[in-house]
Motif scaffolding. Structure first.
Motif, mmCIF file in Angstrom:
data_model
loop_
_atom_site.group_PDB
_atom_site.id
_atom_site.type_symbol
_atom_site.label_atom_id
_atom_site.label_comp_id
_atom_site.label_asym_id
_atom_site.label_seq_id
_atom_site.Cartn_x
_atom_site.Cartn_y
_atom_site.Cartn_z
ATOM 1 N N GLU A 191 17.250 6.801 12.828
ATOM 2 C CA GLU A 191 18.401 6.363 12.035
ATOM 3 C C GLU A 191 17.982 5.695 10.723
ATOM 4 N N TRP A 192 16.712 5.360 10.585
ATOM 5 C CA TRP A 192 16.334 4.529 9.453
ATOM 6 C C TRP A 192 16.058 5.336 8.177
ATOM 7 N N PHE A 193 15.757 4.601 7.114
ATOM 8 C CA PHE A 193 15.787 5.158 5.764
ATOM 9 C C PHE A 193 14.750 6.254 5.502
ATOM 10 N N PHE A 194 13.502 6.025 5.892
ATOM 11 C CA PHE A 194 12.470 6.998 5.537
ATOM 12 C C PHE A 194 12.553 8.256 6.396
ATOM 13 N N ALA A 195 13.035 8.115 7.647
ATOM 14 C CA ALA A 195 13.222 9.314 8.468
ATOM 15 C C ALA A 195 14.273 10.215 7.813
ATOM 16 N N PHE A 199 6.502 -2.630 0.816
ATOM 17 C CA PHE A 199 6.682 -1.378 1.548
ATOM 18 C C PHE A 199 5.345 -0.907 2.108
ATOM 19 N N PRO A 200 5.365 0.070 3.010
ATOM 20 C CA PRO A 200 4.107 0.713 3.404
ATOM 21 C C PRO A 200 3.411 1.279 2.167
ATOM 22 N N SER A 201 2.127 1.515 2.308
ATOM 23 C CA SER A 201 1.333 1.971 1.161
ATOM 24 C C SER A 201 1.662 3.413 0.787
ATOM 25 N N ASN A 202 1.389 3.757 -0.466
ATOM 26 C CA ASN A 202 1.560 5.150 -0.894
ATOM 27 C C ASN A 202 0.676 6.085 -0.087
ATOM 28 N N ALA A 203 -0.483 5.586 0.320
ATOM 29 C CA ALA A 203 -1.385 6.415 1.119
ATOM 30 C C ALA A 203 -0.717 6.790 2.443
ATOM 31 N N TYR A 204 0.006 5.824 2.992
ATOM 32 C CA TYR A 204 0.731 6.129 4.229
ATOM 33 C C TYR A 204 1.784 7.206 3.982
ATOM 34 N N PHE A 205 2.560 7.036 2.929
ATOM 35 C CA PHE A 205 3.604 8.034 2.647
ATOM 36 C C PHE A 205 2.972 9.400 2.369
ATOM 37 N N ALA A 206 1.840 9.415 1.690
ATOM 38 C CA ALA A 206 1.162 10.687 1.419
ATOM 39 C C ALA A 206 0.695 11.336 2.719
ATOM 40 N N ALA A 207 0.349 10.512 3.690
ATOM 41 C CA ALA A 207 -0.088 11.058 4.979
ATOM 42 C C ALA A 207 1.067 11.716 5.727
ATOM 43 N N LEU A 208 2.285 11.285 5.415
ATOM 44 C CA LEU A 208 3.449 11.931 6.025
ATOM 45 C C LEU A 208 3.695 13.291 5.384
ATOM 46 N N ASP A 209 3.593 13.324 4.067
ATOM 47 C CA ASP A 209 3.810 14.556 3.303
ATOM 48 C C ASP A 209 3.349 14.256 1.878
ATOM 49 N N ALA A 210 2.524 15.128 1.332
ATOM 50 C CA ALA A 210 1.970 14.869 -0.006
ATOM 51 C C ALA A 210 3.081 14.611 -1.022
ATOM 52 N N ILE A 217 11.384 -0.580 6.179
ATOM 53 C CA ILE A 217 10.017 -1.043 6.454
ATOM 54 C C ILE A 217 9.472 -1.945 5.335
ATOM 55 N N TRP A 218 10.320 -2.744 4.721
ATOM 56 C CA TRP A 218 9.900 -3.647 3.658
ATOM 57 C C TRP A 218 9.808 -5.060 4.215
ATOM 58 N N SER A 219 8.878 -5.840 3.711
ATOM 59 C CA SER A 219 8.903 -7.263 4.043
ATOM 60 C C SER A 219 8.527 -8.083 2.820
ATOM 61 N N LYS A 220 8.996 -9.331 2.829
ATOM 62 C CA LYS A 220 8.765 -10.238 1.708
ATOM 63 C C LYS A 220 7.271 -10.411 1.465
ATOM 64 N N ARG A 221 6.501 -10.431 2.560
ATOM 65 C CA ARG A 221 5.073 -10.717 2.419
ATOM 66 C C ARG A 221 4.252 -9.477 2.084
ATOM 67 N N ASP A 222 4.663 -8.329 2.616
ATOM 68 C CA ASP A 222 3.807 -7.136 2.486
ATOM 69 C C ASP A 222 4.435 -5.995 1.695
ATOM 70 N N VAL A 227 7.554 8.124 -3.088
ATOM 71 C CA VAL A 227 9.002 8.009 -2.846
ATOM 72 C C VAL A 227 9.560 6.666 -3.318
ATOM 73 N N VAL A 228 8.805 5.579 -3.086
ATOM 74 C CA VAL A 228 9.320 4.258 -3.460
ATOM 75 C C VAL A 228 9.405 4.120 -4.981
ATOM 76 N N ASP A 229 8.316 4.458 -5.650
ATOM 77 C CA ASP A 229 8.287 4.263 -7.101
ATOM 78 C C ASP A 229 9.202 5.236 -7.834
ATOM 79 N N GLU A 230 9.335 6.446 -7.299
ATOM 80 C CA GLU A 230 10.137 7.454 -7.991
ATOM 81 C C GLU A 230 11.622 7.359 -7.713
ATOM 82 N N LYS A 231 11.978 7.001 -6.478
ATOM 83 C CA LYS A 231 13.391 7.133 -6.089
ATOM 84 C C LYS A 231 13.998 5.850 -5.540
ATOM 85 N N MET A 232 13.193 4.794 -5.442
ATOM 86 C CA MET A 232 13.703 3.541 -4.895
ATOM 87 C C MET A 232 13.324 2.433 -5.865
ATOM 88 N N SER A 233 13.007 1.254 -5.366
ATOM 89 C CA SER A 233 12.617 0.163 -6.247
ATOM 90 C C SER A 233 11.803 -0.825 -5.446
#
Lengths: 487, 487
Positions: free
Chosen positions: B88-92, B145-156, B138-143, B161-167
């Motif tokens: 149900e969450w955003f990145f899925a 979003f997940p890293s771009n490397a993680y998102f790339a591991a899901l799909d190149a 999957i955002w937190s004040k301290r950390d 996704v965060v920098d291009e389509k979110m904030s």
């Protein structure tokens, strides 16, 4: 009977023999002359003076005792009944009368199967048939009844139950019990002296009625419950059978009986309790029953499409688990699940239940090559038949007669008359001449069978988990339920 | 809004601030100026151009991938979400768009929570709130979003996704997002320049709305589904939470969220699909809804009397199993089972589901001393409330307001205005002054609680057996079901 003779124009002299088929174990306590105790003014309001119908399930504590004591004593007959005596059978019911109303037990000169009681009323002579005795009262041709010592171990007052209230003389089915009495002739218009067959069981007489008189073909009598009859050449132990009786169905064979406690009853429960108004409105509009609307919609589903799985234990499980405390289960519901989805899942569950029984027979070495079905359900519900063929992977023939218990009983009536008087000398002869084999056949569809193989594995896994003691949740829920009643 | 102002006679100048609460994760793809892609003629017929409602469950393959890759990489954030990210969450949902309609993904300049999108439309400024980002993205004040490397591991193609389509700029709830635009003023009649709060979640704003601004009291928002909010002083790992977000509910606390995917939806499904005409007729005759007839009859039952047990997974299980493939179960049916029996068992199942969540919180060291409920269901169904009190063994207070999401949003609107302009400087102040605590209380009845303890043990046993992998029958049935669709 008078109306039947009048409307059909049949000459009573053309009725050469009479056979009676009845549900079993349905039993009652009577006086020495056969008067049911419930008809005596003093006992009218005593529940245990009344007939106990086959599906009476309240004698479970007695059945538990019967099984515990038998296991502890190593009684050799326990194997013939799949290792467990059901609460539905004769001694469980009799012992319940003794435990819960000793005076009724004391006053019962006779404890008797309703089948035999009816024949008694019609002939004036008490006889006991070997079929109900064998299947429901732990009797066998070779060993007779359990010993008095065993009965005494159940309850000291029960030691002489056979000698005091029953009989050790069992008459084989296919024999003559007596003749139509003057009293019966006055009631019915049939001729005094007409031969009457020894009583028999409605389900068991269905085997010759559908021309099954040899091993290899399983007869399934489908109605409110399912009864399965299979003949064998030898005595083997089959898990969870209702019983096996030598000469119990067809003389010369061991007749095996298995059963499912609720089939049509589950579908009926569902229509009565779980189907919303739109389906009733559609049925009324088209002048059909709700079952038909559900069947039509369920027919449009592919096997597995509804995502559901049920365990068909709404009235306990007779074979192969022999446990009346088991209850129904339905799994897989989502917010998109519809009534026809559930209806189809319930039909499939009963078919899986039948397949478990077939597997038990074949594991014990009794081949089930094909199936003949009869009873109230098969001719009304083509979907049901196709699902049974697809689930079992076997060719299925539907009996031509919708009244196989009546037809089979008539065959035994013809045998009671004998060839000399226009009947037949054996039930095999009668079956060959009086039955027409079914014309309607259902062949398993291979790709359906494949899906059902997968679903059957799921059924089996839940069946074993909930039925073989891994999780006795059903039994515990009943205990909690019982606790609320006694508060 | 114009009609509201007209019928209430409220002067727009008395509206000093506006807050928006919305379901989450409900998200949509838009152009750079916020136009939803589904409103562009070219994309009207493309499903992935449309809004994905919170209960969209089709992104399970993407959720599986998200979880597998996270586990393989040892992503530290997984624990905050109970070890599993929901479909149900955003990145899925976003990844599903990419997988199933890459052009839509490509053309989406923005992927945004509907809550933030509404505030954007009203203020003219795109902002992103820390609450939905924290719970659903999957955002937190301290950390962050997940890293771009993680998102790339899901799909190149997903790397940026965060920098291009979110904030990466997340604005804390309780802040001001902007002011009412001229366009919004023209639509509504409210004053241009009125302060607008950062968007928030309908469920989460219910906590201050029922005056829960400190740990120890669990808020349950009951409606089609259940949402559970609990505040904690520290960050701990709780099994199967939806998420924990620092400052996500009340600044200064860790806000824990859990959920049950279907509650009122199950009762609604039942009434629509499983209740026979007699109940509808009784309801019509008395001028009440069918639910009320069922509730009245179910109220006459003692706990445990119906002999049934259900698993409340008609729409999967969010907490604590985080598995949308799970499905419903009903067990214990006999031929005597009635619709009110089942209705009550379904209510109880949802209460057991809530108790599982309470147990998970307490196992993790977060005490749940009492419960405040709000939402659409509690004031309509006293039986439901008593069962929740009896099952959880905790005092239960029903919120006075039937519109806690609106009330809580108004509180955040007041905070956006600030004390200087007639509002409040903190949500705690607003909560203390603007909320009325509930008056209707339900105390657990000891002997009911005892029976429910026993039933809860049975529920847990089946919950673990079917939910923790001992028997994945529900998942396999869905696979078989899916196979029939693609034939």
């Amino acid at each position: 009977m008078p109306r039947l003779l009048a409307t059909t124009g049949i000459d009573p002299s053309d009725v050469i023999g009479i056979g009676v088929g009845f549900t079993s174990c349905t039993m009652l306590p009577t006086t020495a002359d056969g008067t049911p105790l419930c008809l005596l003014e003093a006992f009218r309001r005593r529940p245990h003076a009344w007939v106990k119908l086959w599906k009476h399930h309240a004698a479970q504590p007695e059945a538990d005792l019967i099984n515990e004591v038998a296991a502890a004593r190593g009684e050799p007959w326990l194997d013939r009944y799949g290792g467990k005596i059901s609460s539905e059978w004769f001694f469980a019911k009799s012992l319940q009368i003794l435990h819960e109303d000793p005076e009724i037990y004391e006053r019962a000169d006779r404890l008797i199967e309703a089948a035999d009681w009816v024949v008694w009323q019609l002939t004036g002579t008490e006889t006991r048939n070997n079929c109900t005795a064998g299947y429901k009262a732990i009797w066998s041709k070779r060993d007779g009844f359990p010993s008095n010592a065993y009965f005494a171990a159940l309850d000291a007052r029960f030691e002489h139950v056979v000698d005091e209230k029953m009989s050790r003389t069992l008459v084989p089915i296919g024999s003559r019990a007596g003749e139509w009495s003057e009293r019966a002739a006055a009631w019915t218009g049939l001729r005094t002296g007409t031969p009457v067959a020894v009583a028999n069981v409605d389900a068991h007489v269905s085997a010759p009625a559908v021309q099954v008189t040899t091993p290899g073909t399983m007869v399934v009598i489908m109605g409110t419950s399912n009864c399965h009859i299979l003949l064998g050449d030898a005595l083997v132990t089959v898990e969870g059978m209702c019983g096996v009786v030598e000469d119990g169905v067809i003389p010369g064979f061991f007749g095996y009986e298995a059963g499912q406690s609720a089939v049509g009853d589950i579908f009926g429960w569902f229509v009565e309790n779980c189907v919303p108004p739109t389906y009733y409105e559609a049925a009324t509009k088209r002048g059909v029953v709700v079952h038909q609307i559900l069947e039509e919609e369920a027919s449009r589903l592919q096997p597995g499409q509804h995502g559901l799985l049920a365990l068909d234990w709404w009235n306990g499980n007779r074979s192969i688990l022999v446990d009346v405390e088991l209850t129904g289960l339905l799994l897989g519901m989502t917010l998109a699940t519809t009534p026809p989805d559930i209806y189809r899942a319930l039909i499939e569950a009963t078919a899986f239940g039948t397949r478990v029984i077939i597997d038990a027979f074949e594991t014990a070495g009794l081949k089930v090559a094909e199936i003949v079905v009869c009873g109230g359900l098969p001719q009304r519900n083509k979907l049901l038949m196709q699902i049974y063929a697809d689930v079992t992977g076997r060719e299925l023939t539907v009996a031509t007669s919708t009244q196989t218990p009546a037809l089979g009983s008539a065959m035994f009536g013809a045998v009671a008359a004998g060839a000399q008087f226009g009947g037949y000398d054996s039930i095999v002869d009668a079956s060959q001449r009086m039955a027409r084999s079914g014309q309607e056949r259902y062949l398993p569809i291979a790709r359906h069978h494949d899906v059902y193989d997968a679903l059957y594995r799921e059924y089996l896994r839940l069946h074993d988990y909930l039925g073989h003691g891994s999780n006795d949740v059903m039994r515990r829920l009943k205990e909690i339920q019982f606790g609320t009643r006694t508060e």
